[in-house]
Enzyme design. Sequence first.
Site, PDB file in Angstrom:
ATOM      1  N   ASP A  31     -10.065  -3.544  -5.591  1.00 29.14           N
ATOM      2  CA  ASP A  31      -9.530  -2.909  -4.379  1.00 29.14           C
ATOM      3  C   ASP A  31     -10.392  -1.694  -4.025  1.00 29.14           C
ATOM      4  OD1 ASP A  31      -8.024  -1.401  -2.511  1.00 29.14           O
ATOM      5  OD2 ASP A  31      -6.129  -2.095  -3.364  1.00 29.14           O
ATOM      6  N   HIS A  72      -8.067  -5.157  -0.932  1.00 31.32           N
ATOM      7  CA  HIS A  72      -6.879  -4.377  -0.588  1.00 31.32           C
ATOM      8  C   HIS A  72      -6.012  -5.185   0.376  1.00 31.32           C
ATOM      9  CE1 HIS A  72      -4.467  -0.756  -0.291  1.00 31.32           C
ATOM     10  NE2 HIS A  72      -4.397  -0.959   1.019  1.00 31.32           N
ATOM     11  N   SER A 115       0.835  -1.199   0.000  1.00 32.68           N
ATOM     12  CA  SER A 115       0.000   0.000   0.000  1.00 32.68           C
ATOM     13  C   SER A 115       0.873   1.254   0.000  1.00 32.68           C
ATOM     14  CB  SER A 115      -0.979  -0.039   1.178  1.00 32.68           C
ATOM     15  OG  SER A 115      -2.029   0.890   1.007  1.00 32.68           O
TER      16      SER A 115
END
Length: 330
Positions: A274, A302, A146
């Site tokens: 996501d 995610h 991320s």
Amino acid sequence: MKSYHAPRWLPGGNLQTIWPSLYARRVTGPRIHYRRERWDTPDGDFIDVDFVAGGPSAKPDVPLLVLFHGLEGSSRSHYAEAFADWARARGLAFAVPHFRGCSGEINRAPRAYHSGDVEEVGWILARLREWQRARGGGPVLAAGVSLGGNALLRWAGEMGAAASDSVSAVAAVCAPLDLAAGGHAIGRGFNRQVYTRMFMRTMKAKAYAKLAQHPGLFDHESLRHAHDLYAFDDIFTAPLHGFAGVDDYWRRASAKPHLACIRIPALALNARNDPFVPAASLPREGEVGGHVTLWQPAEGGHVGFPQGKAPPGNVFWLPQAVGNWLLERA
């Protein structure tokens, strides 16, 4: 590459995000035990780096896998423990450098961390590369999750061919490579009610602790009224790290415009469902250089990518797929 298919009992991007982080199995063996080192930074601050117990004393010529965590993550995040378990099972050295303020203790300097922290990423990787050389270790491989994935690819793009001095290959998992697209997406609808509230709770607490350390650093009342990442980054993250404001920060820190400049093997893995990263914002083949592999499965959520025929399932697919891709390029 090995394809990914989500289990039927976990449909949709939100379930594939939330369930793995809370309930899915993350290790195949005993609980992960870390050995922590505190490093002094060049500006008089510190970061904490966690090594898998036994990792630094493994065979000296094995690769080192470095994992940069995501927003408000740590070595105890589900994905970090899953990668640690995968590395441990293969005898690899493994390290999780914590971004400032994410190791359980507030850092000292009038700054925190951000999505484009290329100087910090570069300093950490260079130091770990020297550690590997000193012990006769093998190649250094780096993955970022991320926020950490965007920062890692942003660094690789800026460094170009010189990135090979520190690492042999890099991988980004579910990185918001277009920060504006991701930032606006997480501030709407269900995302705002669930994910934004979760992040803001810890981020505001850390910001107030930083204000207590450095009175006048930002306006307390303005932050109190901030209810999404756009406002938080405009009041806190951007000005503390030298950006003119949130729009300037999101534009300059995004890795997407720099992917064509990467000159080492790089993987960008993004699920197209996501909730944080709109599929329309993902890079296309023509927007990246020949060193970058785009992997965009239809499902995964995610940083989820759960497996298993029945609950609780597991998150073993992610470190296996990404870790093996990196090892093939070691």
